[in-house]
Design a protein around this motif. Structure first.
Motif, PDB file in Angstrom:
ATOM      1  N   ALA A  79      -2.776  12.258   2.381  1.00 12.11           N
ATOM      2  CA  ALA A  79      -3.052  12.110   0.958  1.00 12.11           C
ATOM      3  C   ALA A  79      -1.725  12.231   0.212  1.00 12.11           C
ATOM      4  CB  ALA A  79      -4.023  13.193   0.499  1.00 12.11           C
ATOM      5  N   THR A 139      -1.315   6.403   5.432  1.00  8.09           N
ATOM      6  CA  THR A 139      -2.070   6.300   6.682  1.00  8.09           C
ATOM      7  C   THR A 139      -3.401   7.026   6.461  1.00  8.09           C
ATOM      8  OG1 THR A 139      -1.222   8.360   7.609  1.00  8.09           O
ATOM      9  CG2 THR A 139       0.046   6.374   8.102  1.00  8.09           C
ATOM     10  N   PRO A 140      -4.408   6.757   7.315  1.00  5.95           N
ATOM     11  CA  PRO A 140      -5.721   7.399   7.084  1.00  5.95           C
ATOM     12  C   PRO A 140      -5.648   8.931   7.076  1.00  5.95           C
ATOM     13  CG  PRO A 140      -5.915   5.653   8.717  1.00  5.95           C
ATOM     14  CD  PRO A 140      -4.455   5.817   8.428  1.00  5.95           C
ATOM     15  N   GLY A 149     -11.092   4.240  12.272  1.00  5.14           N
ATOM     16  CA  GLY A 149     -10.478   2.937  12.028  1.00  5.14           C
ATOM     17  C   GLY A 149      -8.967   2.956  12.088  1.00  5.14           C
ATOM     18  N   CYS A 150      -8.407   4.059  12.559  1.00  2.43           N
ATOM     19  CA  CYS A 150      -6.938   4.165  12.527  1.00  2.43           C
ATOM     20  C   CYS A 150      -6.298   3.104  13.429  1.00  2.43           C
ATOM     21  CB  CYS A 150      -6.468   5.545  12.954  1.00  2.43           C
ATOM     22  SG  CYS A 150      -4.677   5.717  12.796  1.00  2.43           S
ATOM     23  N   PRO A 151      -5.464   2.225  12.844  1.00  2.00           N
ATOM     24  CA  PRO A 151      -4.857   1.157  13.634  1.00  2.00           C
ATOM     25  C   PRO A 151      -3.889   1.686  14.688  1.00  2.00           C
ATOM     26  CG  PRO A 151      -4.417   0.868  11.272  1.00  2.00           C
ATOM     27  CD  PRO A 151      -5.003   2.218  11.440  1.00  2.00           C
ATOM     28  N   THR A 166      -8.180   9.935  15.928  1.00  5.39           N
ATOM     29  CA  THR A 166      -8.085  10.755  14.711  1.00  5.39           C
ATOM     30  C   THR A 166      -9.123  10.262  13.699  1.00  5.39           C
ATOM     31  OG1 THR A 166      -6.335   9.278  13.964  1.00  5.39           O
ATOM     32  CG2 THR A 166      -5.656  11.357  14.981  1.00  5.39           C
ATOM     33  N   TYR A 167      -8.942   9.028  13.254  1.00  2.89           N
ATOM     34  CA  TYR A 167      -9.912   8.393  12.355  1.00  2.89           C
ATOM     35  C   TYR A 167     -10.455   7.169  13.081  1.00  2.89           C
ATOM     36  CZ  TYR A 167      -8.579  11.487   8.621  1.00  2.89           C
ATOM     37  OH  TYR A 167      -8.380  12.617   7.875  1.00  2.89           O
ATOM     38  N   SER A 203      -3.419  11.334  -5.191  1.00  5.59           N
ATOM     39  CA  SER A 203      -4.511  10.528  -4.638  1.00  5.59           C
ATOM     40  C   SER A 203      -5.045  11.195  -3.379  1.00  5.59           C
ATOM     41  CB  SER A 203      -4.012   9.120  -4.302  1.00  5.59           C
ATOM     42  OG  SER A 203      -5.009   8.406  -3.589  1.00  5.59           O
ATOM     43  N   GLN A 204      -6.349  11.053  -3.155  1.00  2.99           N
ATOM     44  CA  GLN A 204      -6.951  11.624  -1.942  1.00  2.99           C
ATOM     45  C   GLN A 204      -6.545  10.847  -0.690  1.00  2.99           C
ATOM     46  OE1 GLN A 204     -10.058  11.488  -4.573  1.00  2.99           O
ATOM     47  NE2 GLN A 204     -11.397  12.849  -3.428  1.00  2.99           N
ATOM     48  N   TYR A 205      -5.910   9.688  -0.892  1.00  7.68           N
ATOM     49  CA  TYR A 205      -5.513   8.858   0.247  1.00  7.68           C
ATOM     50  C   TYR A 205      -4.018   8.572   0.188  1.00  7.68           C
ATOM     51  CZ  TYR A 205     -10.459   8.126   1.165  1.00  7.68           C
ATOM     52  OH  TYR A 205     -11.778   8.317   1.446  1.00  7.68           O
ATOM     53  N   GLY A 206      -3.475   8.148   1.299  1.00  2.00           N
ATOM     54  CA  GLY A 206      -2.046   7.863   1.345  1.00  2.00           C
ATOM     55  C   GLY A 206      -1.732   6.689   2.240  1.00  2.00           C
ATOM     56  N   LYS A 217      -4.124  15.429   5.591  1.00  2.00           N
ATOM     57  CA  LYS A 217      -5.475  15.847   5.198  1.00  2.00           C
ATOM     58  C   LYS A 217      -6.096  16.804   6.224  1.00  2.00           C
ATOM     59  CE  LYS A 217      -7.788  11.946   4.603  1.00  2.00           C
ATOM     60  NZ  LYS A 217      -7.992  10.476   4.448  1.00  2.00           N
TER      61      LYS A 217
END
Lengths: 155, 251
Positions: free
Chosen positions: A138, A134-135, A54-56, A51-52, A129-132, A153
């Protein structure tokens, strides 16, 4: 020990029973990250797209896929990571979107923000916020019921 | 000169690694919780991109080094990141100005790389571009919000811009590595991206009521590895100590 190779449709169904480790109400298939299932001779090859980058959760997802398929008796398994075409939230299934919403996470919208509050359905919402957490999410807030909520997102 | 492709991949991966580490230094200390989470997520994306670039660098090099080996077991003179990304965080405004300037370049460069003749590179660029476009949106909003904000926030953003502008030129300064890659169609010529950068950054700075510094003097040497500022060594000491003290440790 599997005597015959299971149909790829069967493998898809098994994978559809594996929950996303971060958002367990949707499956890995709902998330749209399983791109292909095929047999290469006697090896089952599952193509997964992150997905992203760097997603752990990516490592956990690969581990969960492997565990689920081994439990079904698959012995020769190869997980292939595919970057292109890059994952998009367009690949979320309709069922996945419904499940996100009933879980309290507003599903992605092409307009770039949630259609309405997943709790009270009011369209009067604002971004915090544009982030939350998890990657892929939001933070938004409903201006009517005042509940903060996650928005998946749209990418 | 070592293999241009390896050099290029180290440059890409070192930029995202060093900036990712810098941004992660805010974790737990950002001005408000939402910004803390945003910075941590930005850092996470950058570290994820680093893994992709440096693993490919190791593969191309063919000496058995992976992303971890390249990130944690090279010394400061082997790093190929831009001067801009190793600069200390300063205040929140300076961090966001650095992010804005880097993202503006990064998005243009990655856009060019999606057309790379090397499918492995275009795939990483395609993946990274989505994340970086999101970073740029947020950095742009913040630069405008703080630049056109209070007297205090405006002054700090102008000071950040004045301080960081001398590091902008290096992003567009080509060398033999860039020329070799441009010839092969592997990567765009960075010099050709400058006008697009100036136009886009100019619009945002105008909206943020900030003034672009007169001088385009540029510090150079980071991406070629000729020299780094003293800040990078200190950062690496913190970043690499565990892997250096306990090589091959697992847990």
């Amino acid at each position: 020990m599997v005597v015959e190779k299971p149909l790829t449709e069967t493998v898809w169904a098994w994978l559809d029973a594996v929950p996303d480790p971060e958002i367990p109400v949707i499956s890995l298939v709902d998330l749209g990250i399983i791109r292909d299932v095929s047999w290469q001779d006697d090896t089952l090859e599952v193509t997964v797209t992150p997905t992203y980058s760097g997603c752990p959760a990516t490592r956990i997802i690969n581990l969960d896929i492997e565990t689920a398929l081994r439990d079904q008796g698959i012995e020769k398994l190869r997980l292939k990571t595919q970057l292109s075409p890059a994952w998009t939230t367009d690949w979320l299934t309709a069922r996945g979107r419904e499940r996100l919403e009933s879980y309290g996470i507003a599903p992605p919208q092409p307009a770039g923000g949630p259609a309405h509050c997943p709790q009270c359905k009011s369209g009067n919402v604002e971004r915090i916020s544009q982030y939350g957490s998890t990657p892929c999410k939001a933070q938004w807030r409903c201006c009517d019921c005042l509940e903060p909520f996650d928005y998946f997102k749209c990418i | 000169m070592s293999d241009p492709l390896f050099e290029f991949l180290c440059r890409m991966g070192d930029n995202t690694l060093v900036l990712g580490h810098r941004v992660s230094e805010w974790c737990g200390t950002a001005p408000v919780l939402e910004e803390d989470i945003a910075l941590a997520n930005t850092a996470l994306d950058l570290i994820g991109q680093t893994t992709l670039w440096l693993n490919l660098a190791g593969e191309v090099e063919g000496r058995g080094r992976d992303a971890d080996a390249l990130a944690f077991r090279r010394d400061v003179w082997d790093f190929r990141n831009l001067f801009l990304v190793e600069q200390p965080n300063g205040d929140f405004g300076q961090t966001m100005m650095r992010q804005f300037l880097f993202d503006s370049w990064h998005r243009l460069y990655l856009t060019g790389l999606t057309e790379s003749s090397d499918a492995r590179i275009s795939a990483i660029a395609e993946k990274s571009l989505k994340e970086v476009s999101y970073h740029l949106d947020r950095a742009t909003d913040t630069v405008i919000g703080l630049g056109d904000g209070t007297e205090e926030s405006h002054a700090r953003m102008q000071a950040a811009l004045d301080r960081l502008w001398p590091f902008v030129g290096e992003m567009f300064a080509g060398d033999a590595v860039d020329a070799a890659l441009a010839r092969q169609g592997t990567a765009p010529d960075p010099a050709k991206l400058r006008s697009g950068f100036d136009e886009q950054v100019g619009k945002v700075l105008a909206e943020a009521t900030l003034v672009r510094p007169d001088s385009d003097f540029a510090h150079k040497g980071g991406k070629t590895g000729t020299r780094h500022s003293e800040h990078l060594g200190h950062m690496l000491a913190q970043m690499q100590w565990l892997q250096r003290a306990y090589p091959d440790a697992t847990w």
